[in-house]
Design an enzyme around this catalytic site. Structure first.
Site, short mmCIF file in Angstrom:
data_model
loop_
_atom_site.label_atom_id
_atom_site.label_comp_id
_atom_site.label_asym_id
_atom_site.label_seq_id
_atom_site.Cartn_x
_atom_site.Cartn_y
_atom_site.Cartn_z
N HIS A 122 41.57 2.54 -2.09
CA HIS A 122 41.80 1.57 -3.19
C HIS A 122 41.02 2.16 -4.43
O HIS A 122 39.75 2.71 -4.06
CB HIS A 122 41.65 0.24 -2.92
CG HIS A 122 41.95 -0.76 -4.33
ND1 HIS A 122 41.18 -1.15 -5.26
CD2 HIS A 122 43.05 -1.59 -4.10
CE1 HIS A 122 41.63 -2.07 -5.99
NE2 HIS A 122 42.82 -2.24 -5.20
N ASP A 198 35.61 -0.98 3.72
CA ASP A 198 36.31 -1.95 2.79
C ASP A 198 37.26 -2.69 3.71
O ASP A 198 38.19 -2.14 4.12
CB ASP A 198 37.08 -0.89 1.81
CG ASP A 198 37.93 -1.71 0.76
OD1 ASP A 198 38.14 -3.02 1.35
OD2 ASP A 198 38.52 -1.29 -0.02
N GLN A 201 41.65 -5.50 3.34
CA GLN A 201 42.99 -5.68 3.81
C GLN A 201 43.04 -6.04 5.20
O GLN A 201 44.08 -6.09 6.01
CB GLN A 201 43.93 -4.53 3.51
CG GLN A 201 44.33 -4.44 2.14
CD GLN A 201 45.23 -5.50 1.49
OE1 GLN A 201 45.79 -5.99 2.33
NE2 GLN A 201 45.04 -5.58 0.20
N LYS A 224 42.18 -12.79 -0.53
CA LYS A 224 43.12 -11.97 0.45
C LYS A 224 43.20 -12.69 1.61
O LYS A 224 43.70 -12.11 2.69
CB LYS A 224 42.70 -10.61 0.50
CG LYS A 224 42.98 -9.87 -0.90
CD LYS A 224 42.78 -8.51 -0.81
CE LYS A 224 42.67 -7.57 -2.15
NZ LYS A 224 43.78 -7.61 -2.90
N CYS A 361 46.90 0.25 -7.17
CA CYS A 361 45.36 0.92 -7.50
C CYS A 361 45.21 2.06 -6.48
O CYS A 361 43.86 2.11 -5.94
CB CYS A 361 44.39 -0.12 -7.25
SG CYS A 361 44.41 -1.55 -8.49
#
Ligand code: PMP
Length: 405
Positions: A122, A198, A201, A224, A361
């Site tokens: 991202h 990261d 998600q 999220k 993104c």
């Protein structure tokens, strides 16, 4: 036992509305999830019963607010299996967490050093590193993960003695693939690089164990994972957090200030300047409770089943190019030859179906796939099979209509 989305749907009243005279179908969960009543109530109750500024020890309400705020930190530490709660730093979200690390490590980066990311990132896990490279003369390198993100032996060459930072997503927001995260972290560690994962998600779908992952930093956003917006987390190993220069300075992060000098506070406060997002932290802790109350294995299996159902249906019934994997993804990302994804998005929206069209993104990844954007339907625990079926029907209808023109 199969997961039953209907058993929790009543906790998400926002979903019970009509959008342009159609039942709202919310399939934009990778952008942000909806929030259960328990999260909304936790934040509401904080304002009803405990609001005051934290860490000042000045009075009854301040102590109450501080207790709730620090208990939230402990809850999040437990949620990701962080050994100590001081390893959880509150931020605004994934983006701020990554910027905090990129600025915080700048004093250790020199011209000629390498910062390694992957082709699945991202922009939030790309631009801060690119800008760090610009500021320091370091080189940004990109590990070319294929769309199935399989580990390949030749990738080892990207990890060198010069690699100082390795930043990688656990799950791609744009195409839903998982990276071979343990293998990648191991490689980076063998070369002495800092590792950042990261998890934006990942947290809503997979149990996260930062101790087992053994990464230096793990970052994610509350919004999220059924939590509020404006709150996120930077987890770090103690020594990794200790070497970070504070990204922001001001109140709360100091222990002693004179005009000549400032002594910084201890962790975690040293990296949290200013009055924190107290109700956000409390809401995020309630989101951890919500997620942990579910049978996580069957919840994940359900989300994957919905994505797989869409994958298989569309592969058979429509002229689509699908970029997400058939199995183990919780989203479907696709394009349709000669039909603009924005037009598909508009048609779906007119029928009450919320998805996302665009580059997500991840413009360099889109360029690698040879498209300007994809259409993404992403699933959460409250989505039903009927919703997945209706999405397929309406998309096929849209393709027939738009391809004719
Ligand atoms: N990384 C990934 C993989 C994401 O999906 C997102 C959000 N789309 C981000 C980073 C940025 O998160 P936020 O906007 O909450 O800071």
């Amino acid at each position: 036992m199969a997961f039953d989305p209907l058993s929790i749907r009543s906790q998400f009243p926002i979903l019970a509305q009509q959008a342009y005279d159609n039942p709202l179908i919310y399939l934009d969960n990778a952008a942000t999830t909806q929030k259960p009543l328990s999260v909304l109530e936790a934040m509401h109750n904080y304002y009803l019963t405990a609001n005051a500024n934290v860490h000042r020890g000045a009075h009854y309400l301040s102590d109450k607010a501080t207790d709730q705020f620090e208990n939230a930190r402990l809850r999040v530490a437990q949620f990701i299996n962080a050994p100590q709660q001081s390893q959880v730093i509150w931020t605004k979200g994934t983006t701020e967490s990554i910027n905090l690390v990129a600025y915080g490590l700048e004093h250790l980066i020199q011209a000629g050093d390498e910062i390694l990311i992957t082709s699945l990132e991202h922009h939030a896990n790309l631009v801060p590193w690119q800008q760090l490279a610009f500021r320091t003369g370091a080189r940004l390198r990109v590990l070319p993960l294929t769309s199935d993100a399989e580990w390949q032996e030749e990738l080892t060459h990207y990890f060198t003695e010069r690699t100082k930072i390795f930043a990688v997503t656990q799950v791609s927001n744009a195409i839903g693939v998982h990276t071979p995260i343990e293998m990648l972290i191991q490689q980076a560690k063998q070369h002495g690089a800092f590792t950042l994962v990261d998890g934006a998600q990942a947290v809503a779908h997979y149990p996260v164990d930062v101790a087992k992952l053994d990464c230096d930093f793990y970052v994610f956003s509350g919004h999220k994972m059924y939590g509020p917006t404006g709150i996120g987390v930077l987890y770090g190993k103690h020594h990794a957090l200790e070497v970070l220069m504070p990204y922001q300075t001001g109140g709360e992060m100091v222990s002693k200030v004179s005009y000549q000098a400032t002594e910084f506070n201890v962790l975690p406060y040293r990296l949290e300047a200013g009055t924190p997002h107290m109700e956000g932290a409390i809401g995020l802790a309630a989101a951890c409770d919500f997620v942990d109350q579910q049978d996580r294995q069957s919840m994940l299996a359900w989300e994957q089943q919905l994505a797989n159902h869409v994958w298989v249906t569309l592969q058979k019934a429509a002229n689509v190019e699908i970029y997400s994997p058939e199995h183990n993804a919780t989203l479907v990302s696709l394009s349709v030859p000669n039909v603009h994804t924005l037009d598909l998005n508009a048609y779906l929206d007119s029928q009450g179906i919320a998805v996302r069209a665009g580059s997500h993104c991840a413009q360099p990844l889109m360029a690698q796939l040879g498209v300007t954007g994809t259409l993404r339907a992403s699933f959460a625990c409250y989505n039903t099979l009927q919703e997945a079926e209706r999405f397929c029907d309406v998309l096929i209808e849209a393709i027939d209509l738009l391809a004719e023109e």
